[in-house]
Write a protein that holds these residues in place. Structure first.
Motif, PDB file in Angstrom:
ATOM      1  N   GLY A 255      13.692  -0.438  -8.953  1.00 40.79           N
ATOM      2  CA  GLY A 255      12.452  -1.192  -8.854  1.00 40.79           C
ATOM      3  C   GLY A 255      11.347  -0.525  -8.050  1.00 40.79           C
ATOM      4  N   GLN A 256      11.495   0.760  -7.744  1.00 43.24           N
ATOM      5  CA  GLN A 256      10.479   1.466  -6.959  1.00 43.24           C
ATOM      6  C   GLN A 256       9.334   1.979  -7.832  1.00 43.24           C
ATOM      7  OE1 GLN A 256      10.731   1.566  -3.527  1.00 43.24           O
ATOM      8  NE2 GLN A 256      12.421   0.193  -3.964  1.00 43.24           N
TER       9      GLN A 256
ATOM     10  N   ASN B 297       0.834  -1.197   0.000  1.00 46.12           N
ATOM     11  CA  ASN B 297       0.000   0.000   0.000  1.00 46.12           C
ATOM     12  C   ASN B 297       0.873   1.253   0.000  1.00 46.12           C
ATOM     13  OD1 ASN B 297      -2.307   1.567   0.083  1.00 46.12           O
ATOM     14  ND2 ASN B 297      -2.555   1.382   2.294  1.00 46.12           N
ATOM     15  N   PHE B 298       1.937   1.245   0.807  1.00 47.19           N
ATOM     16  CA  PHE B 298       2.860   2.382   0.846  1.00 47.19           C
ATOM     17  C   PHE B 298       3.534   2.580  -0.505  1.00 47.19           C
ATOM     18  CE2 PHE B 298       7.132   4.115   1.549  1.00 47.19           C
ATOM     19  CZ  PHE B 298       6.790   5.343   2.083  1.00 47.19           C
ATOM     20  N   ASP B 299       3.988   1.480  -1.121  1.00 50.77           N
ATOM     21  CA  ASP B 299       4.636   1.566  -2.431  1.00 50.77           C
ATOM     22  C   ASP B 299       3.685   2.116  -3.485  1.00 50.77           C
ATOM     23  OD1 ASP B 299       6.964   0.574  -1.348  1.00 50.77           O
ATOM     24  OD2 ASP B 299       6.646  -1.478  -2.070  1.00 50.77           O
ATOM     25  N   GLN B 300       2.418   1.706  -3.442  1.00 45.45           N
ATOM     26  CA  GLN B 300       1.437   2.209  -4.396  1.00 45.45           C
ATOM     27  C   GLN B 300       1.201   3.703  -4.202  1.00 45.45           C
ATOM     28  OE1 GLN B 300      -1.954  -0.278  -3.764  1.00 45.45           O
ATOM     29  NE2 GLN B 300      -1.132  -1.974  -4.967  1.00 45.45           N
ATOM     30  N   ARG B 301       1.108   4.134  -2.968  1.00 39.79           N
ATOM     31  CA  ARG B 301       0.909   5.565  -2.704  1.00 39.79           C
ATOM     32  C   ARG B 301       2.112   6.376  -3.162  1.00 39.79           C
ATOM     33  NH1 ARG B 301      -2.191   6.001   3.106  1.00 39.79           N
ATOM     34  NH2 ARG B 301      -4.028   4.839   2.439  1.00 39.79           N
ATOM     35  N   ARG B 302       3.314   5.855  -2.921  1.00 39.96           N
ATOM     36  CA  ARG B 302       4.519   6.556  -3.362  1.00 39.96           C
ATOM     37  C   ARG B 302       4.549   6.643  -4.883  1.00 39.96           C
ATOM     38  NH1 ARG B 302       9.894   4.326  -1.166  1.00 39.96           N
ATOM     39  NH2 ARG B 302       8.950   2.473  -2.045  1.00 39.96           N
ATOM     40  N   ALA B 303       4.164   5.572  -5.560  1.00 43.43           N
ATOM     41  CA  ALA B 303       4.152   5.568  -7.021  1.00 43.43           C
ATOM     42  C   ALA B 303       3.144   6.587  -7.550  1.00 43.43           C
ATOM     43  CB  ALA B 303       3.845   4.177  -7.548  1.00 43.43           C
ATOM     44  N   VAL B 304       1.955   6.628  -6.973  1.00 39.19           N
ATOM     45  CA  VAL B 304       0.934   7.587  -7.406  1.00 39.19           C
ATOM     46  C   VAL B 304       1.413   9.011  -7.152  1.00 39.19           C
ATOM     47  CG1 VAL B 304      -1.393   8.458  -6.918  1.00 39.19           C
ATOM     48  CG2 VAL B 304      -1.010   6.006  -7.192  1.00 39.19           C
ATOM     49  N   ALA B 305       2.003   9.253  -5.993  1.00 40.62           N
ATOM     50  CA  ALA B 305       2.523  10.591  -5.694  1.00 40.62           C
ATOM     51  C   ALA B 305       3.632  10.973  -6.678  1.00 40.62           C
ATOM     52  CB  ALA B 305       3.044  10.651  -4.263  1.00 40.62           C
ATOM     53  N   SER B 306       4.524  10.044  -6.974  1.00 38.88           N
ATOM     54  CA  SER B 306       5.614  10.316  -7.915  1.00 38.88           C
ATOM     55  C   SER B 306       5.072  10.653  -9.294  1.00 38.88           C
ATOM     56  CB  SER B 306       6.544   9.110  -8.015  1.00 38.88           C
ATOM     57  OG  SER B 306       7.149   8.838  -6.777  1.00 38.88           O
ATOM     58  N   MET B 307       4.089   9.885  -9.753  1.00 41.32           N
ATOM     59  CA  MET B 307       3.521  10.134 -11.079  1.00 41.32           C
ATOM     60  C   MET B 307       2.738  11.443 -11.117  1.00 41.32           C
ATOM     61  SD  MET B 307       2.590   6.351 -12.510  1.00 41.32           S
ATOM     62  CE  MET B 307       1.819   5.698 -11.043  1.00 41.32           C
ATOM     63  N   THR B 308       2.097  11.806 -10.018  1.00 42.46           N
ATOM     64  CA  THR B 308       1.355  13.068  -9.959  1.00 42.46           C
ATOM     65  C   THR B 308       2.314  14.253 -10.027  1.00 42.46           C
ATOM     66  OG1 THR B 308      -0.372  11.995  -8.669  1.00 42.46           O
ATOM     67  CG2 THR B 308      -0.302  14.402  -8.603  1.00 42.46           C
TER      68      THR B 308
END
Length: 188
Positions: free
Chosen positions: A84-85, A41-52
């Protein structure tokens, strides 16, 4: 107080043991452990934040605003992909979409107020009616290639975006050329 502290440590150890047993049972059932779910869940949130963030900064850069700091963003994104993040394809898609949005805003600015800006500041930049007519003819003939190559060469990137709008380059052609160039540029 020491007795209470010892009791709390014992309780904590018991809770950890129970949670460990729950995680083991979930794993045996083929269900992701609680810690893995939290990490995921943390990795998904970080990915969404990075893409935003990538989308937003590249949208600003795509408008032609000077000094938008996209280079450090690309370095950080490349590092996260290499470790791989983050995954490359979503980054390319989000980045290209953000940049294309900014390009469309820049095109619209050039198309709607470009002539007003040329009338007001053109003489300072040695832009007269003849040069504007030549620019329009150039963009109608070679606009796609100019935009595509301009995406990769900073000094002509910003003027090309605005001049395409000023020249009233056909919007479908503009979107096609800029979309392909943006995807390649972000992916590079």
């Amino acid at each position: 107080v020491l007795q209470l502290h010892g009791s709390l440590e014992g309780l904590e150890a018991e809770v950890r043991h129970v949670l460990s047993d729950v995680d083991q049972n979930l794993t045996l059932l083929g269900i992701q452990s609680l810690q893995e779910q939290v990490d995921s869940n943390f990795d998904q949130r970080r990915a969404v934040a990075s893409m935003t963030v990538l989308f937003g900064i590249l949208a600003l850069e795509g408008t032609g605003l000077p000094l938008v700091p996209f280079e450090p963003l690309f370095l950080a994104t490349a590092y996260l992909i290499a470790h791989g993040q983050l995954r490359l394809l979503p980054i390319v898609l989000y980045g290209a979409a953000g940049d294309l949005l900014g390009n469309l805003i820049g095109y619209h600015i050039g198309r709607t107020v470009g002539q007003l800006l040329v009338d007001r500041y053109g003489p300072r930049l040695h832009l007269d009616a003849r040069r504007i007519a030549e620019t329009r003819a150039w963009f109608w003939r070679f606009g796609g290639g100019t935009l595509f190559l301009g995406r990769f060469f900073g000094p002509i990137r910003t003027p090309a975006i605005l001049l395409a709008g000023l020249s009233r380059m056909p919007l479908p052609s503009y979107v096609l050329w800029m979309g392909v160039a943006d995807a390649l540029w972000v992916g590079a």
